[in-house]
Design a protein around this motif. Structure first.
Motif, short mmCIF file in Angstrom:
data_model
loop_
_atom_site.label_atom_id
_atom_site.label_comp_id
_atom_site.label_asym_id
_atom_site.label_seq_id
_atom_site.Cartn_x
_atom_site.Cartn_y
_atom_site.Cartn_z
N VAL A 55 0.83 -1.20 0.00
CA VAL A 55 0.00 0.00 0.00
C VAL A 55 0.87 1.26 0.00
O VAL A 55 0.57 2.24 -0.70
CB VAL A 55 -0.94 0.01 1.23
CG1 VAL A 55 -1.65 1.36 1.35
CG2 VAL A 55 -1.96 -1.12 1.12
N ALA A 56 1.97 1.25 0.76
CA ALA A 56 2.78 2.45 0.94
C ALA A 56 3.57 2.84 -0.31
O ALA A 56 3.69 4.03 -0.62
CB ALA A 56 3.75 2.24 2.11
N PRO A 80 3.01 2.54 -3.73
CA PRO A 80 2.30 3.35 -4.74
C PRO A 80 1.93 4.74 -4.23
O PRO A 80 1.98 5.72 -4.98
CB PRO A 80 1.04 2.52 -5.04
CG PRO A 80 1.37 1.14 -4.62
CD PRO A 80 2.28 1.29 -3.44
N LEU A 81 1.56 4.84 -2.95
CA LEU A 81 1.19 6.13 -2.40
C LEU A 81 2.40 7.06 -2.31
O LEU A 81 2.30 8.27 -2.56
CB LEU A 81 0.57 5.96 -1.01
CG LEU A 81 -0.78 5.22 -0.97
CD1 LEU A 81 -1.27 5.08 0.46
CD2 LEU A 81 -1.82 5.93 -1.84
N ALA A 110 3.16 8.34 -5.90
CA ALA A 110 2.01 8.70 -6.71
C ALA A 110 2.25 9.98 -7.52
O ALA A 110 1.84 10.08 -8.69
CB ALA A 110 0.77 8.87 -5.83
N ALA A 157 -3.98 4.10 -9.00
CA ALA A 157 -4.58 3.55 -7.78
C ALA A 157 -4.70 2.03 -7.84
O ALA A 157 -4.74 1.36 -6.80
CB ALA A 157 -5.95 4.17 -7.54
N THR A 168 -2.47 -0.58 -5.92
CA THR A 168 -2.75 -1.08 -4.57
C THR A 168 -3.52 -2.40 -4.61
O THR A 168 -3.73 -3.00 -3.56
CB THR A 168 -3.57 -0.04 -3.78
OG1 THR A 168 -4.77 0.27 -4.48
CG2 THR A 168 -2.76 1.24 -3.58
#
Length: 333
Positions: free
Chosen positions: A32-33, A35-36, A39, A63, A66
């Motif tokens: 999760v971390a 790609p964020l 971004a 998005a 994720t």
């Protein structure tokens, strides 16, 4: 009988479940971390697939990266819950392969996501994404290395004694004037449902191909038909025990079938097993150490005179084991 490793094995179970849960959370957090965190430096959409020429040919929204975390949560979470629900100690063989599989899968997903992010990083359009090459080899190699570490970690701690060494199998008295026969079954309704759905879908695609509505329908109908046949074949098992031996028949048509002669059987007992312990549903393991897993729960376990084992998940396994032991004892008397 109280096993000498009972207390220490309980600690091993708790530590193993805690370690696998921690690994599950760590991998999910990374998926999760990453790609964020990047971004703002990724194009929208991002390249998600590369063709034989090495050029990107498919894209997806940033998005969607994720989704790696979602796949991991489903695979690891379901497996972990299933393992936690198993009764008693977690055998070393189960720990080894579970940890190896979880380690390989987590590392592979992180690697594939990292390669995808790196290929798109700093590009203004997904069609200009870099072409991965040697990075894929590194991802696979690291995944196998992490899987090997997981396998090593799973071996740590004592192993519980095999159940057949802890208690003798059940035994019943037989009337020599009568021919004893025991029959029982186990069915997985979800497998029957999936098989029926796959078969109906295969017929639909085949009909569409015959009527010219979907000329390529046969390429979809054939795999679906094969999946339906396999699914229905492993959706149920019927076990019959008689003086000749043990016969297993699969599926609603009770075919195929297999018979183990009585002179090959040393004794039988009942053992609780789950799909997680044996690696899934269907026929699991290798010849001489196989499990027919239709549903989790009590299994009829047969030990061959050659030393091998066969386990079958079937209802009323206690009675089946008692009859097999009585028949085997009468044969050798």
């Amino acid at each position: 009988m109280t096993h000498p490793h009972r207390t220490s094995d309980t600690g091993v179970r708790a530590r193993f479940l805690l370690a696998t849960a921690a690994w599950t959370v760590l991998v999910a957090a990374v998926l999760v971390a990453v790609p964020l965190a990047f971004a703002g430096r990724l194009p929208d959409p991002v390249a998600s697939h590369w063709g034989p020429s090495g050029q990107p040919d498919r894209s997806m929204p940033p998005a969607a990266l994720t989704l790696f975390a979602l796949v991991w949560a489903v695979v690891a979470g379901t497996s972990l819950v299933g393992l936690a629900r198993t009764r008693g100690e977690i055998r070393r063989a189960t720990r080894v392969w579970f940890a190896a599989g979880l380690g390989w899968t987590g590392a592979f997903l992180i690697g594939v996501q990292a390669v995808t992010v790196a290929a798109n990083l700093g590009r203004d359009d997904w069609s200009r994404a870099a072409s991965p090459s040697w990075e894929i080899v590194v991802v696979v190699g690291v995944a196998f290395a992490v899987g090997a570490l997981g396998r090593f970690a799973g071996r740590l701690g004592p192993d519980d004694a095999p159940p057949e060494r802890e208690r003798p199998g059940p035994l019943i008295d037989l009337d020599t004037r009568k021919r004893p026969v025991w029959v029982s079954t186990a069915t997985a309704p979800w497998a029957v449902g999936l098989g029926v759905v796959a078969f109906a879908a295969a017929l639909s695609f085949a009909a569409a191909a015959l009527w010219g509505l979907a000329p390529a329908g046969w390429s979809t109908a054939l795999p679906l038909a094969l999946a339906a046949v396999i699914g229905l074949a492993v959706s149920s098992v019927s076990v019959r025990i008689a003086p000749e031996g043990l016969t297993m028949a699969f599926g609603p048509l009770r075919w195929p079938s297999r018979t183990v002669r009585l002179d090959r059987i040393e004794r039988a007992w009942v053992e609780w097993r789950s799909p997680v312990q044996v690696g899934g549903w269907g026929v699991r393991g290798l010849p001489g150490r196989a499990t027919v897993m239709i549903r989790g729960g009590d299994c009829l376990v047969v030990r061959y005179t050659s030393g091998g084992q066969l386990a079958v998940s079937v209802d009323d396994a206690e009675t089946g084991a008692a009859l097999l032991n009585a028949l085997a004892a009468r044969r050798t008397a």
